[in-house]
Scaffold this active site. Structure first.
Site, mmCIF file in Angstrom:
data_model
loop_
_atom_site.group_PDB
_atom_site.id
_atom_site.type_symbol
_atom_site.label_atom_id
_atom_site.label_comp_id
_atom_site.label_asym_id
_atom_site.label_seq_id
_atom_site.Cartn_x
_atom_site.Cartn_y
_atom_site.Cartn_z
ATOM 1 N NE ARG A 68 -3.769 0.199 2.476
ATOM 2 C CZ ARG A 68 -4.491 -0.176 3.525
ATOM 3 N NH1 ARG A 68 -4.226 0.328 4.726
ATOM 4 N NH2 ARG A 68 -5.466 -1.044 3.400
ATOM 5 N NE ARG A 182 -8.680 -0.933 15.925
ATOM 6 C CZ ARG A 182 -8.798 -1.587 14.775
ATOM 7 N NH1 ARG A 182 -7.932 -1.389 13.816
ATOM 8 N NH2 ARG A 182 -9.773 -2.458 14.594
ATOM 9 C CE LYS A 183 -8.475 2.656 9.001
ATOM 10 N NZ LYS A 183 -9.424 1.977 8.045
ATOM 11 N N GLY A 452 -16.883 -6.160 1.379
ATOM 12 C CA GLY A 452 -16.910 -7.604 1.588
ATOM 13 C C GLY A 452 -17.203 -8.055 2.999
ATOM 14 C CB CYS A 457 -12.563 -1.320 3.092
ATOM 15 S SG CYS A 457 -11.818 -2.118 4.512
ATOM 16 N N GLY A 458 -15.342 -0.427 1.673
ATOM 17 C CA GLY A 458 -16.016 0.058 0.458
ATOM 18 C C GLY A 458 -17.085 1.103 0.755
HETATM 19 FE FE1 SRM Z 1 -9.901 -1.030 5.075
HETATM 20 C C1 SRM Z 1 -8.759 -3.385 7.196
HETATM 21 C C2 SRM Z 1 -8.597 -2.626 2.476
HETATM 22 C C3 SRM Z 1 -10.361 1.746 3.181
HETATM 23 C C4 SRM Z 1 -12.004 0.209 7.460
HETATM 24 N N1 SRM Z 1 -8.802 -2.692 4.885
HETATM 25 C C5 SRM Z 1 -8.404 -3.515 5.891
HETATM 26 C C6 SRM Z 1 -7.421 -4.554 5.387
HETATM 27 C C7 SRM Z 1 -6.046 -4.012 5.607
HETATM 28 C C8 SRM Z 1 -7.604 -5.907 6.087
HETATM 29 C C9 SRM Z 1 -6.563 -6.914 5.674
HETATM 30 O O1 SRM Z 1 -5.483 -6.938 6.259
HETATM 31 O O2 SRM Z 1 -6.836 -7.679 4.758
HETATM 32 C C10 SRM Z 1 -7.822 -4.598 3.889
HETATM 33 C C11 SRM Z 1 -6.739 -4.979 2.911
HETATM 34 C C12 SRM Z 1 -7.334 -5.825 1.811
HETATM 35 C C13 SRM Z 1 -6.514 -5.814 0.556
HETATM 36 O O3 SRM Z 1 -5.766 -6.779 0.317
HETATM 37 O O4 SRM Z 1 -6.669 -4.880 -0.224
HETATM 38 C C14 SRM Z 1 -8.424 -3.220 3.713
HETATM 39 N N2 SRM Z 1 -9.434 -0.489 3.224
HETATM 40 C C15 SRM Z 1 -8.994 -1.338 2.267
HETATM 41 C C16 SRM Z 1 -9.027 -0.688 0.895
HETATM 42 C C17 SRM Z 1 -7.917 -1.163 -0.036
HETATM 43 C C18 SRM Z 1 -10.412 -0.941 0.263
HETATM 44 C C19 SRM Z 1 -10.470 -0.615 -1.204
HETATM 45 O O5 SRM Z 1 -10.652 -1.563 -1.975
HETATM 46 O O6 SRM Z 1 -10.318 0.534 -1.577
HETATM 47 C C20 SRM Z 1 -8.942 0.789 1.316
HETATM 48 C C21 SRM Z 1 -7.528 1.257 1.484
HETATM 49 C C22 SRM Z 1 -7.460 2.734 1.803
HETATM 50 C C23 SRM Z 1 -6.052 3.249 1.830
HETATM 51 O O7 SRM Z 1 -5.549 3.549 0.746
HETATM 52 O O8 SRM Z 1 -5.490 3.350 2.912
HETATM 53 C C24 SRM Z 1 -9.621 0.720 2.680
HETATM 54 N N3 SRM Z 1 -10.921 0.711 5.307
HETATM 55 C C25 SRM Z 1 -11.079 1.673 4.362
HETATM 56 C C26 SRM Z 1 -12.120 2.565 4.759
HETATM 57 C C27 SRM Z 1 -12.673 3.702 3.911
HETATM 58 C C28 SRM Z 1 -12.101 5.055 4.223
HETATM 59 O O9 SRM Z 1 -11.047 5.190 4.833
HETATM 60 O O10 SRM Z 1 -12.762 6.002 3.826
HETATM 61 C C29 SRM Z 1 -12.587 2.126 5.983
HETATM 62 C C30 SRM Z 1 -13.748 2.710 6.797
HETATM 63 C C31 SRM Z 1 -13.403 4.049 7.349
HETATM 64 C C32 SRM Z 1 -12.661 3.990 8.644
HETATM 65 O O11 SRM Z 1 -11.613 3.349 8.720
HETATM 66 O O12 SRM Z 1 -13.123 4.603 9.596
HETATM 67 C C33 SRM Z 1 -11.828 0.958 6.313
HETATM 68 N N4 SRM Z 1 -10.283 -1.484 7.001
HETATM 69 C C34 SRM Z 1 -11.233 -0.896 7.788
HETATM 70 C C35 SRM Z 1 -11.303 -1.587 9.036
HETATM 71 C C36 SRM Z 1 -12.215 -1.241 10.236
HETATM 72 C C37 SRM Z 1 -11.501 -0.252 11.107
HETATM 73 C C38 SRM Z 1 -11.932 -0.265 12.539
HETATM 74 O O13 SRM Z 1 -11.773 0.770 13.210
HETATM 75 O O14 SRM Z 1 -12.396 -1.299 13.039
HETATM 76 C C39 SRM Z 1 -10.368 -2.647 8.966
HETATM 77 C C40 SRM Z 1 -10.061 -3.687 10.048
HETATM 78 C C41 SRM Z 1 -9.043 -3.184 11.023
HETATM 79 O O15 SRM Z 1 -8.420 -2.150 10.842
HETATM 80 O O16 SRM Z 1 -8.887 -3.887 12.016
HETATM 81 C C42 SRM Z 1 -9.755 -2.544 7.674
HETATM 82 FE FE1 SF4 Z 2 -13.726 -6.351 4.637
HETATM 83 FE FE2 SF4 Z 2 -12.169 -4.292 4.003
HETATM 84 FE FE3 SF4 Z 2 -11.475 -6.752 3.323
HETATM 85 FE FE4 SF4 Z 2 -13.474 -5.508 2.077
HETATM 86 S S1 SF4 Z 2 -11.298 -4.948 2.033
HETATM 87 S S2 SF4 Z 2 -13.476 -7.589 2.771
HETATM 88 S S3 SF4 Z 2 -14.423 -4.435 3.793
HETATM 89 S S4 SF4 Z 2 -11.642 -5.885 5.391
#
Ligand code: SRM
Ligand code: SF4
Length: 535
Positions: A68, A182-183, A452, A457-458
């Protein structure tokens, strides 16, 4: 360090391993890991600490990592895009890239033995992956058309870069902010349409004018009682998680642009030092604000800042519906245009990336931008070159005028690469939109977001129709399904959508969506439209 973090008995497993070795320490061990190979690595280093340098172990594809990047304000150059393309290209069928919902990009198929070379290549063109995962500040978003938009109130590019430089030590890594509870998400918008979804960030700055009362601004250094001063209202605590989703609330504070970086630092220090660390499900900033109340939180931020914050301006300037930037638009610079290309669900392959870099160089200034809807913008295309640009074959796949569902489709990674996923998303989303567009006609875009799992994240809560992956039962079998969200409003008066239906099996989803689109969004069956046309 936090009050809570120092009492080790109450620490969750993430806090414990962070206390043993800071994630950033991994920076100095990349050569070692490359020689060792992923199978021999310590599991915590491999599965967690590598995320501090933006390298994500994928249990779904072991040995093929995801990287990333950080893309401040979503902006990169054609030479940077070419380096990203070269990295992806070396992995053949395993290599691809995804534009993310934070205006960023992720690369897939990465082998650990290649990391030293990849980091060298990134360094040479000014790319960084630092602190892009785990308990760090994510990519900072700004207006995708900052500096191009004739109606913008403030060009966010420099501020976003300054914040990133502050919190990552210019991309080298900054231990001051590498151990947050946290993030943390930050967004700044200087446009009128809230193109960054300010309300879903832990900290966001939205444009607002204040009557002059002696403050000076770099934009208007001489206080003038007649003309209001530009600055930002601050909102805090927005986030999505599996447990809870909240829109940001007003901090009741307004800042001049030149104070934004210092405010970010102050807020992050407060979160770092006082944010709750015992329960990972309750560690985002809003949980601290709940515990303290917003007044105490604000007072603590002021104390870190070393000065009082002015109360918020009575109203902000977000008074437009959100634009999607797809299509060709005039820039504020005479004779120049920007083109927004639809990248279906943000997925790119090496040849696409080389081609985008070429188009940006031949027709524009070499600059490329990402949007939060996982699309790209190519700026600075002169009037004289526009007609030829529009004949380029890449635009047949990455259209400037896609179908009204296609143009607004957003999807998270889903089961193809993400082990949290409860369903496959990207391919399913594309197939569903194709089928719906074949059967229906539309008069307006309908924003459908797929995610998903409940991590969101979507961003299904900002969509017209949000689809969140779940498992559901039908005829005694467990199937992939979705919970349906509706009512998400973006742009002015943004608010979050809510869950309206639970557990629809994906195999039964198409007629359900068709019905929703007809009843709520004015879609018509093509057959019906033809009959009406014939009358
Ligand atoms: Fe996300 C965790 C992908 C935007 C909330 N997110 C993850 C992980 C890292 C989980 C993992 O290790 O597999 C995903 C990686 C999957 C992969 O292989 O791509 C992942 N998040 C993404 C992305 C790539 C989705 C996308 O297809 O665009 C986005 C990457 C953004 C970036 O460039 O940094 C992404 N994630 C978001 C958003 C949207 C936003 O920021 O507007 C959210 C909701 C907003 C928020 O965070 O408040 C989001 N992601 C989460 C969470 C729940 C956070 C929490 O507080 O519980 C997780 C799980 C965690 O962090 O424990 C997570
Ligand atoms: Fe769940 Fe985020 Fe993975 Fe999508 S990218 S399946 S919302 S953790």
């Amino acid at each position: 360090m936090t009050d809570t973090a120092t009492t080790t008995t109450s620490l969750n497993k993430f806090e414990k391993f962070k206390a043993q070795k800071d994630g950033l320490a991994i920076r100095d061990e990349i050569e070692k890991f490359a020689a060792l190979g992923w199978e021999a690595m310590d599991e915590i280093d491999r599965d967690h600490r590598l995320k501090w340098v933006g390298v994500f172990f994928r249990p779904v594809t072991p040995g093929k990592f995801m990287m990333r990047l950080r893309m401040p304000n979503g902006i990169l150059s054609s030479s940077q895009m070419r380096v990203l393309a070269q990295v992806v290209q070396r992995y053949g069928d395993d290599g691809c890239a995804d534009i993310t919902t934070r205006q960023n990009i992720q690369l897939r198929g990465i082998r650990i033995e290649d990391l030293p070379d990849i980091f060298n290549r990134f360094h040479a063109v000014g790319l960084t992956t630092i602190q892009s995962g785990m308990d760090n500040v994510r990519n900072i978003t700004g207006d995708p058309v900052a500096g191009l938009d004739g109606d913008e109130l403030y060009d966010t590019r420099e501020l976003v870069q300054q914040i990133q430089d502050m919190l990552t030590n210019k991309g080298e890594g900054n231990p001051e902010f590498s151990n947050l509870p946290r993030k943390f998400n930050i967004a700044i918008t200087g446009g009128r349409d809230n193109s960054v979804h300010a309300e879903i960030n832990d900290l966001a700055f939205v444009p607002a004018f204040k009557e002059a009362s002696g403050e000076k601004s770099s934009q208007s250094p001489i206080p003038n009682p007649q003309s209001p001063i530009f600055g930002f209202n601050i909102i805090v605590g927005g986030f999505f998680s599996a447990k809870r989703c909240e829109a940001a609330i007003p901090l009741n504070a307004w800042v001049l642009p030149e104070d934004v970086v210092a405010v970010c630092r102050a807020v992050l220090e407060v979160f770092r030092d006082h944010g709750p660390r015992a329960n990972r499900q309750k560690s985002r900033l809003m949980w601290l604000i709940d515990e303290w109340g917003v007044e105490k939180f604000r007072a603590e931020v002021e104390s870190r800042l070393g000065k009082s914050l002015l109360p918020a301006a009575a109203k902000d300037e977000i008074d437009w519906e959100k634009r999607d930037h797809i299509g060709v638009y005039k820039q504020k610079q005479a004779g120049l245009n920007y083109a927004g290309l639809n990248i279906p669900v943000g997925r790119l392959y090496a040849e696409d990336m080389f081609e985008i870099a070429r188009l940006a160089e031949v027709y524009g200034s070499g600059e490329i931008r990402f949007t939060l809807e996982q699309n790209i913008v190519i700026p600075n295309i002169s009037d004289s070159r526009l007609a030829t640009f529009l004949t380029e074959s890449l635009l047949e796949r990455f259209s400037i005028d896609p179908g009204l569902l296609t143009r607004s489709l957003v999807s998270c990674t889903g089961a193809q690469f993400c082990n949290f996923a409860l369903i496959e998303t990207k391919n399913r989303a594309l197939a569903m939109i194709k089928a719906l567009e074949e059967d229906l006609t539309f008069t307006n875009p309908v924003r459908i977001h797929w995610t998903g799992c409940p991590n969101s994240c979507g961003q299904p809560q900002v969509a017209d129709i949000g689809l969140m992956g779940t498992k559901t039962r039908k005829n005694g079998k467990t199937l992939e399904g979705v919970d349906i969200y509706m009512g998400g409003k973006v742009g002015k008066d943004a608010h979050l959508g809510t869950c309206v239906t639970k557990g629809i099996p994906c195999e039964d989803l198409q007629p359900v969506l068709q019905d929703l689109l007809i009843k709520n969004f004015g879609a018509k069956l093509k057959q019906e439209a033809l009959l009406v046309g014939n009358c």
